[in-house]
Design a protein around this motif. Structure first.
Motif, PDB file in Angstrom:
ATOM      1  N   UNK A  73       3.859  -5.308   7.046  1.00 42.23           N
ATOM      2  CA  UNK A  73       2.517  -5.203   6.456  1.00 42.23           C
ATOM      3  C   UNK A  73       2.588  -4.549   5.079  1.00 42.23           C
ATOM      4  N   UNK A  74       3.409  -3.510   4.959  1.00 41.86           N
ATOM      5  CA  UNK A  74       3.532  -2.814   3.677  1.00 41.86           C
ATOM      6  C   UNK A  74       4.052  -3.742   2.597  1.00 41.86           C
ATOM      7  N   UNK A  75       5.020  -4.610   2.943  1.00 41.52           N
ATOM      8  CA  UNK A  75       5.554  -5.557   1.962  1.00 41.52           C
ATOM      9  C   UNK A  75       4.487  -6.549   1.522  1.00 41.52           C
ATOM     10  N   UNK A  76       3.698  -7.028   2.471  1.00 38.09           N
ATOM     11  CA  UNK A  76       2.645  -7.990   2.140  1.00 38.09           C
ATOM     12  C   UNK A  76       1.597  -7.342   1.232  1.00 38.09           C
ATOM     13  N   UNK A  77       1.201  -6.128   1.571  1.00 41.88           N
ATOM     14  CA  UNK A  77       0.209  -5.414   0.756  1.00 41.88           C
ATOM     15  C   UNK A  77       0.756  -5.154  -0.640  1.00 41.88           C
ATOM     16  N   UNK A  82       0.707  -5.931  -6.343  1.00 41.62           N
ATOM     17  CA  UNK A  82       1.485  -6.184  -7.564  1.00 41.62           C
ATOM     18  C   UNK A  82       0.937  -7.393  -8.307  1.00 41.62           C
ATOM     19  N   UNK A  83       0.676  -8.489  -7.581  1.00 42.30           N
ATOM     20  CA  UNK A  83       0.147  -9.697  -8.227  1.00 42.30           C
ATOM     21  C   UNK A  83      -1.195  -9.414  -8.885  1.00 42.30           C
ATOM     22  N   UNK A  84      -2.047  -8.704  -8.178  1.00 46.44           N
ATOM     23  CA  UNK A  84      -3.368  -8.355  -8.730  1.00 46.44           C
ATOM     24  C   UNK A  84      -3.229  -7.518  -9.998  1.00 46.44           C
ATOM     25  N   UNK A 124       7.318  -5.310  -6.495  1.00 44.09           N
ATOM     26  CA  UNK A 124       6.889  -4.032  -5.934  1.00 44.09           C
ATOM     27  C   UNK A 124       7.052  -4.167  -4.431  1.00 44.09           C
ATOM     28  N   UNK A 125       8.016  -3.485  -3.875  1.00 39.38           N
ATOM     29  CA  UNK A 125       8.309  -3.621  -2.451  1.00 39.38           C
ATOM     30  C   UNK A 125       7.390  -2.738  -1.623  1.00 39.38           C
ATOM     31  N   UNK A 126       7.321  -3.048  -0.334  1.00 41.68           N
ATOM     32  CA  UNK A 126       6.557  -2.209   0.574  1.00 41.68           C
ATOM     33  C   UNK A 126       7.100  -0.806   0.625  1.00 41.68           C
TER      34      UNK A 126
END
Length: 734
Positions: A73-77, A82-84, A124-126
């Motif tokens: 979940x942390x990686x997805x967030x 990062x994209x935003x 940006x990694x989780x």
């Protein structure tokens, strides 16, 4: 005539320039970046738009229930965040945290790395989102860490949204985090605040469960609205004075003939340049998610106030830091310096924060709302009495939370509450607790309506009691207002203490109610048990309730008879954190360990000593290098005039008498410089408590004597020779 290089003349010219630009809208640096980039906060709405449903639910659970996020979940967030951020021009990210300096801190890392083929890869990694590792060795630790023990960790706080900090040529993704040492000790303001919120939730939910009102409620938290007072000083004048630019307050300065005595600044029309600054600062804060609500002139000339809407306390504390940083950053664009010191000018009102604290469920119910028929609202009475009990038992610790060198200048003056902590309830609630003390409640006082006597004016609803600005802890409708917080302070620490001591009182009251209940009590039996407990609380702790004039000598005498502490200065107040009851409260509710509490006590003491020391050394430097030479030159000119007059055979006895008075004043001023210098050199080392008392009794006392002589010289020395901007200019040029 002032030359073009004179800072006074530059300030007047700058003021005119910026006012004209504000009026015409031609200030290029005031471009509204929010119109280009939109809201720069990665909040739940943004997450809902960008995250898979399962991950979004995990984030909500982490925010509302304290659930742990998985690495996946942390990686997805992190990827979505990062994209935003990159879409909005961010090139770096930082773990934004609040060390014990009272400010914020950040270390920037790039969002891009070389791809080995001449391009870049954004990442940006989780793991990088959740945990960082800034150097912890140089931040205040109060003995928790040795200098060579450098490792410290930052931990992502998902309950406070990430945001983008912008300048004209940069954009940085700021991720709010906690800051702890290698062994887990809290080195910041956020960690104990979050722990205190957890403690408050646990005890408040116990009360709701007792009353059967917990259905659908997942959590209870404190809410906060922190009003911010500040001064705006023309930037040229600010930097023309080393005391302002170094200490953020004037160490010398005599009052001009007109200052605040006409009360014409308070709520007056906002000057154009100031209004331009306010509008841009508010636009930036809106873009960062800070809900600004109110702006106005304050009492002193050059003093203003900004107030936000209520938010959860953790978020409000973060937003308070953002507010202070934004005010200072934007002020420079309009030719101002924003001064947050509690007392930048002697003789006029200083600045503070009004810390409006309340309790609310996650369903939006304010637990400190009395409602219409308050005498029937037993649940409200429990929370009310818990606060009264908490403030009475821990009045000394509550006083210590707002104790700083700057705040010592204003507490007890006719601008801020006294150092004696008391609770103002107003007529309706005071009548209610008097009924409770007698064992039953049968009425709620009503305020009625006001007829203003003109047909075109409406009937006004009248509150059941007036407000009391002399009370340090006042009930103001549906919240308590701690009025004594200093304007430069973080509000995280006072709210950590309030949350903790109220948790303790809710625990005690709930436990006592539970002990009186057996089996499945009837509604009448339950009410009887609650009223019995509250009756005991009121009888034991009503001494802290006071609705009168907190400035009066009569109240000081009465407070002493009641046994309330009167801790007049920081050295008097800080030891409250070392009492057994303070340590017990923090330890029992897992807010601070003994080591963590001891470290804060040491940091507060060292900060007080250091600030007094910096001010004293600055004062000596100004006195020797600026005021004394100007005074000597003034003396020389008078001496030459006396000699010339007498040489011409004219009686100059009056002039000679004036010369002797000036000579004596200059000599006393020079001698006092040496007294202060010696006091600085003799400061004790080692024991922080001894150091605080010495700083107050020896160094600060010598500073006050030197200031008195310096201000007297300002009234005598020719304005042409006076080496720094005066109060008249500092307070009037806007």
């Amino acid at each position: 005539m002032l030359s073009s290089t004179d800072p006074h003349a530059q300030a007047v010219a700058a003021s005119t320039k910026w006012q004209n630009q504000s009026a015409s809208g031609s200030n290029a640096s005031a471009d509204r970046v929010d119109e280009i980039y939109g809201i720069d906060v990665f909040d739940l709405r943004k997450m809902r738009e960008r995250l898979p449903k399962g991950t979004y639910r995990s984030v909500v659970a982490a925010m509302e229930q304290g659930a742990r996020l998985t690495p996946l979940d942390a990686d997805v967030i992190a990827t979505a965040m990062k994209d935003w951020a990159i879409e909005r021009g961010a090139t770096h990210y930082t773990h934004w945290f609040q060390p014990m300096t009272g400010l914020t801190a950040e270390k920037h890392d790039g969002l891009s790395i070389p791809d080995g083929e001449g391009g870049v890869v954004f990442q940006l990694s989780g793991a990088s989102l959740v945990q960082g590792e800034p150097d912890a060795s140089s931040f205040p630790s109060g003995g928790l860490r040795a200098t060579f023990e450098a490792r410290g960790y930052t931990a992502w706080d998902p309950t406070s949204p990430a945001f983008i900090s912008r300048g004209l040529n940069y954009a940085t993704l700021c991720i709010p985090t906690a800051f702890v040492s290698w062994n887990g000790d809290a080195l910041d303001k956020k960690t104990p605040l979050l722990r205190s919120i957890d403690a408050l939730n646990t005890q408040a939910m116990r009360v709701l469960k007792l009353f059967g009102t917990d259905a659908g409620v997942k959590s209870v938290g404190s809410t906060l609205g922190a009003e911010q007072e500040y001064f705006l000083i023309d930037r040229n004048l600010y930097f023309a004075r080393s005391d302002l630019s170094t200490c953020d307050r004037t160490l010398f300065g005599s009052m001009p003939p007109k200052h605040q005595q006409l009360d014409d600044h308070y709520f007056g029309a906002i000057p154009g340049r100031v209004l331009g600054f306010m509008a841009e600062a508010e636009a930036e804060m809106f873009r960062l998610g800070v809900p600004v609500m109110t702006r106005h002139n304050e009492v002193a000339p050059g003093q203003f106030e900004i107030a936000p809407l209520f938010e959860s306390t953790n978020l409000a504390c973060d937003h308070q830091m953002v507010t202070m940083e934004t005010l200072k950053r934007v002020a420079g664009r309009y030719g101002f310096a924003c001064v947050l010191h509690e007392k930048p000018f002697a003789g006029v009102n200083g600045s503070g924060k009004h810390n409006n604290w309340s309790l609310s469920t996650d369903t939006g119910v304010n637990l400190l709302d009395p409602q219409d028929e308050t005498h029937t609202n037993l649940q409200f009475m429990v929370f009310l009495c818990a606060v009264i009990r908490a403030v009475d038992i821990h009045a000394d610790m509550l006083r210590a939370t707002i104790a700083t060198a700057g705040n010592d200048h204003r507490l007890g003056a006719n601008e801020a509450p006294p150092a004696i902590i008391s609770v103002f309830l107003g007529d309706m609630l005071t009548d209610l607790i008097e009924q409770l003390e007698r064992g039953s409640t049968s009425r709620t006082l009503k305020g009625g309506q006001l007829d203003l006597g003109a047909q075109t004016l409406p009937m006004l609803s009248r509150d059941s009691g007036d407000r009391n600005r002399t009370s340090p802890f006042a009930f103001t409708g549906n919240k308590f207002e701690l009025r004594a917080v200093g304007s430069s302070a973080s509000v995280a620490w006072p709210n950590t203490v309030i949350n903790t001591i109220v948790s303790e009182s809710l625990d005690a009251i709930a436990s006592e109610i539970e002990s009186k209940l057996k089996g499945k009590p009837t509604e009448a039996q339950f009410e009887k048990a609650v009223r019995s407990v509250l009756q005991g609380v009121v009888k034991q702790h009503k001494r802290v309730v006071f609705n009168g004039d907190g400035y009066s000598q009569e109240w000081e005498d009465e407070a002493e008879r009641r046994g309330l502490p009167n801790l007049k200065s920081t050295p008097d107040a800080i030891p409250a954190f070392q009492t057994a009851k303070a340590r017990s409260a923090f330890r029992k509710y897992k807010v601070l360990s003994k080591a963590e509490l001891d470290s804060r006590t040491e940091i507060f003491a060292e900060t007080y000593i250091t600030r007094i020391g910096i001010e004293a050394e600055t004062m000596v430097q100004m006195a020797r290098q600026q005021i004394f030479p100007a005074a000597m030159e003034h003396q020389r000119r008078i001496a030459e005039a006396v000699a010339a007059t007498e040489g011409a055979g004219v009686d100059a006895s009056d002039a000679r008498e004036g010369l002797e008075e000036v000579t004596d004043l200059v000599a006393r001023f020079r001698a006092q410089i040496n007294v202060l210098d010696d006091a600085i050199a003799s400061a004790p080392q080692g024991d922080p408590y001894k150091g605080m008392r010495y700083s107050r009794d020896a160094i600060f006392a010598a500073m006050e004597d030197l200031r008195s002589l310096g201000d007297e010289l300002e009234q005598v020395v020719s304005s042409e020779l006076w080496p720094m901007p005066t109060y008249r200019e500092l307070l009037s040029i806007r």
